[in-house]
Enzyme design. Structure first.
Site, short mmCIF file in Angstrom:
data_model
loop_
_atom_site.label_atom_id
_atom_site.label_comp_id
_atom_site.label_asym_id
_atom_site.label_seq_id
_atom_site.Cartn_x
_atom_site.Cartn_y
_atom_site.Cartn_z
N ASP A 6 -9.17 -4.08 -5.68
CA ASP A 6 -8.70 -3.28 -4.50
C ASP A 6 -9.38 -2.16 -4.32
O ASP A 6 -9.18 -1.28 -5.03
CB ASP A 6 -7.05 -3.09 -4.59
N SER A 39 0.72 -1.38 -0.01
CA SER A 39 -0.08 -0.13 0.03
C SER A 39 0.96 1.31 -0.04
O SER A 39 1.61 1.55 -0.90
CB SER A 39 -1.08 -0.11 1.15
N HIS A 96 -7.63 -5.51 -0.38
CA HIS A 96 -6.59 -4.58 -0.28
C HIS A 96 -5.25 -5.35 -0.22
O HIS A 96 -4.91 -6.07 0.64
CB HIS A 96 -6.49 -3.68 0.77
#
Length: 429
Positions: free
Chosen positions: A368, A138, A396
């Site tokens: 996502d 991320s 995610h």
């Protein structure tokens, strides 16, 4: 924190970042077996760190645990950011609180991702590594890409999972996430309705509308929970729904249970409150682990230059609300907020190329919601040595939760330097 290779003969150091900004690398190492394969932890010394401003490093500190409870529940007296002026005023209040509580004066001016990337190169060196072996999730992909652009000759095997496009503005990030989370909610509702105990009736549109109606009703009448002092408010309920969409395989059934309890004849918000607390890292005693809710603002407002004016911000807020009627309100007026925060680094958002760097593996998940797949595609295209691995799945990030196909490809690169074929796609549920 270092977790040594299991056999005592390390192939090197793998530095990791879990995302955020504000996520603790110390915590991810404590729980490394939940994500990383045994082959990787047998072979590498895995090192996690709390970036500047985060966790056990000198942290950005703003509020007591009790004050965080009030902020999260919406009972702190601050209205939701209904206008640019309200957002800027809220930022000024928050900045004053953070300045007063943070241990080191001036820290808020030095928590940018570029600063953290330079710290990362120090960590590479003090761990005795000629090149950096790195896995970032991320926001950790932004940190990794920034590092690669600054120090391309020092890049070893780098995996960036759940790509954040460095060229995006704050408005573009908000728009992408608004669309991503609203789409993920529809996927959850459809999956819920295919099961035997879903409280959401009718078709997908009807189910999504029922979730919104629940949130709206809680705005005027909080739902009791097992903790008489903490009823379920709309901000807490919305956090529970949104947080569950990060990992629907783990949290989808829990969310279904929580919605059923909250929508029942005798509404009970206990499960949704517990879910919201889990994502906020609040324990049952009321203590918060880490400072992610405080660090994220400080870092983002250093990383993204303020652009536009009030008219443009209002237009963008309208577009975000339209893209996500369920969650959009939380994603509005970021530029106005950072204008009020008033700690600028001079950073400009631009594409990264990392010219001359070793191959960089980018992993993108088609469903996502937090870092939409298109961002991973863009990041891989920007990087001169980027290679994209796609997981057709929900939630995610991918490595550690997407099954053997993604796991085997990432492991092959980290352990042997073997890259996947161009545009390899792994399929999930």
């Amino acid at each position: 924190m270092k977790r040594r290779a299991a056999d005592g003969e390390s192939a090197g150091v793998l530095l990791v970042n879990p995302g955020g900004p504000g996520g603790s690398g110390v915590t991810i190492v404590e729980n490394v077996r939940e994500r990383f394969s045994r082959d990787v932890t047998d072979s590498y010394d895995v090192v996690g760190f709390d970036p500047r401003g985060v966790g056990q490093s000198t942290a950005v500190d703003c509020w007591t645990d009790a004050e965080l409870d009030e902020r999260r529940s919406g009972t702190d007296g601050q209205e939701e950011n209904a206008s640019p002026q309200q957002a800027a005023a809220a930022a000024q209040e928050d900045e004053a609180a953070c300045q007063e509580a943070t241990e080191v004066p001036g820290l808020l001016d030095h928590v940018s991702t570029e600063s953290a990337a330079r710290d990362l190169d120090v960590l590479r060196a003090v761990n005795g590594q000629d090149v950096l072996t790195y896995l970032g999730y991320s926001y950790g992909t932004y940190l990794g890409a920034t590092y690669a652009d600054l120090f391309p000759d020092n890049v070893g095997r780098m995996v960036l999972d759940g790509g954040l496009d460095p060229a995006l503005s704050l408005d573009e990030v908000a728009q992408g996430q608004a669309e991503g989370f609203e789409r993920a909610l529809r996927v959850y509702v459809e999956d819920c309705q295919s099961g035997p105990s879903c409280p959401l009736s009718g078709d997908v549109d009807s189910g999504v509308e029922q979730v919104r109606q629940l949130l709206d009703s809680i705005a005027t009448s909080a739902i009791p929970t097992s903790d008489s002092s903490r009823p379920l408010t709309r901000p807490l309920a919305r956090s529970a729904v949104l947080g569950s969409l990060y990992d629907p395989d783990t949290w989808g059934d829990v969310l279904t249970t929580g919605l059923g309890q909250a929508m029942g004849d005798n509404p009970d918000g206990s499960t949704l409150l517990a879910v919201a607390d889990a994502f906020a890292q609040r324990d049952s005693q009321g203590a918060y682990r880490g400072n992610s809710s405080e660090a994220i603002t400080a870092v983002n407002c250093q990383d993204y230059p303020v652009e536009g004016d009030e008219a443009a911000w209002k237009q963008q807020a309208q577009a975000v609300r339209q893209a996500s009627p369920t969650f959009g309100e939380e994603l509005t007026y970021a530029h106005a907020y950072c204008q009020g925060w008033d700690h600028f680094s001079g950073n400009e958002n631009s594409e990264v190329t990392a010219s001359g760097a070793a191959p960089i593996l980018v992993v993108g998940t088609t469903g996502d919601p937090a870092t939409p797949y298109e961002w991973s595609v863009s990041l891989a295209d920007q990087l001169e040595s980027g290679r994209l691995l796609t997981w057709e799945g929900e939630g995610h990030t991918a490595y550690g939760r997407a099954g053997e196909c993604v796991g085997d490809v990432v492991d092959a690169y980290l352990l042997r330097g073997d890259l996947p074929q161009d545009d390899l796609t792994c399929s999930g549920d």
